[in-house]
Design an enzyme around this catalytic site. Sequence first.
Site, PDB file in Angstrom:
ATOM      1  N   LEU A  90     -18.367 -18.180  -5.125  1.00  0.00           N
ATOM      2  CA  LEU A  90     -17.137 -18.979  -5.048  1.00  0.00           C
ATOM      3  C   LEU A  90     -17.367 -20.141  -4.091  1.00  0.00           C
ATOM      4  O   LEU A  90     -17.580 -19.939  -2.893  1.00  0.00           O
ATOM      5  CB  LEU A  90     -15.982 -18.108  -4.559  1.00  0.00           C
ATOM      6  CG  LEU A  90     -14.622 -18.809  -4.446  1.00  0.00           C
ATOM      7  CD1 LEU A  90     -14.053 -19.069  -5.836  1.00  0.00           C
ATOM      8  CD2 LEU A  90     -13.648 -17.964  -3.641  1.00  0.00           C
ATOM      9  N   HIS A  96     -16.579 -14.870   7.991  1.00  0.00           N
ATOM     10  CA  HIS A  96     -16.811 -16.247   8.429  1.00  0.00           C
ATOM     11  C   HIS A  96     -15.522 -17.053   8.296  1.00  0.00           C
ATOM     12  O   HIS A  96     -14.752 -16.873   7.349  1.00  0.00           O
ATOM     13  CB  HIS A  96     -17.916 -16.865   7.558  1.00  0.00           C
ATOM     14  CG  HIS A  96     -18.473 -18.147   8.075  1.00  0.00           C
ATOM     15  ND1 HIS A  96     -17.787 -19.333   8.004  1.00  0.00           N
ATOM     16  CD2 HIS A  96     -19.669 -18.438   8.659  1.00  0.00           C
ATOM     17  CE1 HIS A  96     -18.519 -20.305   8.514  1.00  0.00           C
ATOM     18  NE2 HIS A  96     -19.669 -19.783   8.929  1.00  0.00           N
TER      19      HIS A  96
END
Length: 343
Positions: A126, A230
């Site tokens: 993605l 993240h």
Amino acid sequence: MLVIRPIAQKDFPTLKQFAIESGHGFTSLPVNDDLLQRKIDNSLAAFANRGTAKAEGLYFFVAEDGETGEVLGTCAIDAAVGLSDPFYNYLLGKQVHSSAKLGIYNVVETLTLTNDYTGVSELCTLFLRESARVGLNGRLLSKSRFLFLAEFSELFDHRILAEMRGVSDEQGRSPFWHWLQEHFFTMDFPTVDYLTGIGQKGFIADLMPKFPIYVNLLSKAARDVIGITHNNTRPALHLLEEEGFTWRGYVDIFDAGPSVECELSQIRSVRNSRQYTVKIGDVSQGNQHLISNTQFADFRALITEVELVGESDKDGLLTVTLTKEVAKLLKVTKGDRVRLVEI
């Protein structure tokens, strides 16, 4: 308006640019021409030969501007991971050390190397260009895959997995990997990330510790990032959590990012999506819906306002009104079927 479609050979230069822009830690898009071409080839083959049951196959999609034709993002579904190449994760668990005689009871966390996700279907790759991270574009890119899963569920596992990028800095340094590198490896994180991305995973079995790792033996920096996503990936995790994905203790073996999962039938957009019959006309009052055609090789999906009509076709399906422009982008005409779910 962005439209999701299967990747084509003409998209190679853009895909390579995405690999450069995605940076360290984005294992599924390494900067390697041969591997990127292989991904395109695998996807073309998967879309050219529709099977009847789950098998290995990569379904790679791009997000294209419906007016300019510019490609702004990618997403993919790997139908069955770990069949040709090992698929490793750490499982965060517990071990009890106790002695009733001494009155001691200690519970310690462990990380155990596993192949538990072998054969599971994975949402992957993605990426949305920064300039396109506006409006509902990210939502479309992530959730369009669920309509494909719903329409062709026989091709996928009952469990759907998504690996979230773990913590690393701008130079590609991972606190978790730093500890592993110090004790078991001599390669930095960008190197092992790249090797994994191009399919060279033999070093994992050769060098990874075979026995559970006691978490309390790791450095504080390494312990603090276990199961943490993240910063750039948190929006993607949020979209998956909306759909019912949860973390069950599995983390990436390099950066310790969480792997989340959900039963295919329990994914919100799969469970709530329905087929409708197309009617072409003006849409004066409508709600935003994620909508796709029901074609395989020519799959298309987008987000737009549609008007649900309270009438049924001969098969009992309700009717939905689309504008001419939307119908053209979806490659459907009057009487065709589409699948949609409200955003």
